[in-house]
Design an enzyme around this catalytic site. Structure first.
Site, short mmCIF file in Angstrom:
data_model
loop_
_atom_site.label_atom_id
_atom_site.label_comp_id
_atom_site.label_asym_id
_atom_site.label_seq_id
_atom_site.Cartn_x
_atom_site.Cartn_y
_atom_site.Cartn_z
N ASN A 120 -9.45 0.12 3.55
CA ASN A 120 -9.20 -0.55 2.16
C ASN A 120 -8.33 -1.45 2.05
OD1 ASN A 120 -7.03 1.46 2.32
ND2 ASN A 120 -7.30 1.81 0.17
N ASP B 3 0.86 -0.99 -0.21
CA ASP B 3 -0.22 -0.01 -0.01
C ASP B 3 0.85 1.51 -0.13
OD1 ASP B 3 -2.40 1.67 0.60
OD2 ASP B 3 -1.46 1.61 2.57
N ASP C 166 -2.40 -0.30 6.19
CA ASP C 166 -2.81 0.41 7.43
C ASP C 166 -4.24 0.95 7.30
OD1 ASP C 166 -2.80 3.93 6.75
OD2 ASP C 166 -2.42 2.58 5.11
N ASP D 12 -0.08 5.33 0.85
CA ASP D 12 -0.38 6.15 2.00
C ASP D 12 -0.55 5.36 3.25
OD1 ASP D 12 -0.87 8.70 0.34
OD2 ASP D 12 -1.94 7.25 -0.75
N THR E 261 -2.64 -0.10 -4.47
CA THR E 261 -2.91 1.16 -3.83
C THR E 261 -4.36 1.62 -4.30
OG1 THR E 261 -2.46 3.33 -3.63
CG2 THR E 261 -2.02 2.35 -5.93
N GLY E 262 -4.89 2.43 -3.12
CA GLY E 262 -6.29 2.90 -3.72
C GLY E 262 -6.05 4.03 -4.66
#
Length: 275
Positions: free
Chosen positions: A223, A12, A220, A14, A46-47
């Site tokens: 999502n 991930d 973290d 962020d 990642t989102g």
């Protein structure tokens, strides 16, 4: 051709690989480079849309496929990939939300695809994932929205968030998922139903012939839940939300702002790197 590698590290961005600036620290770059040299496959999951994650991909010197929009887009940046995929949302849903913007309490409505960004207007300065000024050809309307988007992101008046989510689920819940972002803003993302980060993680692991038990996924936030659960080793950051820590197989000893990923690779996965 299916490639074979011993383990997959899924990152991930962020709150995980990125520090709080947000940027990739020198120590993290060192650790990721060392992992790749030792035969690990390292991929970003990642989102974020690809437009604001490819810079980090390049910064890490990756050459693997990248998963964006929480599993809804899989690409090989700068190259063709035979397994490239995307899940999209019908344009009619966008138009319905746009037409009802005022009554739904929508401040910002943005839609994105791999090579598309449209919004009803520029974002506020404090809302950093979207430009504050948009070009005339980026204004969202019936004429500019030529293709089905991958993602709809909506920033709302705080008191309107729950009612917006209820409206979207009631009217389009059979084809889309609605999920709030973490953080201080009342932001909701609408994407194809049933598609999550684990969707992309499975594509990656199948492509490289890596067993589930050999996947190390770092995250973290909410999502990240699906990929933390899917991976044989789901690793929550020290700064992760409690629900992610509860389902993780391990938790880093340091936060994202303390090189938590890099230190975990060195201390717990025996990746030789000078830290």
């Amino acid at each position: 051709m299916i490639l074979i590698a011993k383990k997959l590290i899924a990152l991930d961005l962020d709150g995980t690989t990125l520090n709080d600036k947000p940027a990739i620290s020198f120590k993290t770059k060192q650790a990721i480079a060392a992992a790749q040299q030792q035969g690990y496959v390292v991929s970003i999951v990642t989102g974020r849309p690809n437009r604001i994650s490819e810079n980090f991909y390049d910064d890490l010197g990756l050459n693997t496929p990248m998963i964006n929009f929480n599993g809804n887009l899989g690409i090989l940046p700068h190259n063709h990939w035979e397994l490239e995929y995307q899940y999209t949302i019908e344009k009619d849903i966008v138009m319905d939300l746009l037409e009802k913007s005022k009554q739904l309490g929508i401040n910002l409505l943005a839609v994105e695809g791999r090579n598309m960004f449209l919004a009803n207007h520029g974002a506020r300065n404090s809302f950093g994932f979207f430009p504050t000024v948009i070009k005339s050809n980026e204004v969202l309307n019936q004429q500019s929205l030529k293709d089905n988007p991958i993602s709809i992101t909506v920033e709302l008046q705080p008191e309107a968030k729950e009612s917006f989510m209820a409206y979207t689920r009631a009217n389009f819940g059979d084809v889309v998922d609605v999920a709030p972002w973490g953080g201080p803003h009342a932001v909701v993302e609408v994407t194809t139903k049933g598609i999550q980060k684990a969707t992309g993680l499975k594509v990656l692991s199948d492509y490289y012939g890596i067993r589930q038990d050999d996947i190390y996924a770092f995250g973290d936030e909410a999502n990240d839940q699906s990929m933390i659960s899917y991976a044989g080793h789901g690793i929550a950051m020290k700064n992760a939300i409690p629900s992610i820590k509860q389902i993780a197989t391990d938790v880093t000893d340091f936060t994202n702002d303390e090189d938590g990923v890099a230190r975990y690779l060195k201390d717990h996965m025996d990746i030789a790197v000078g830290l």
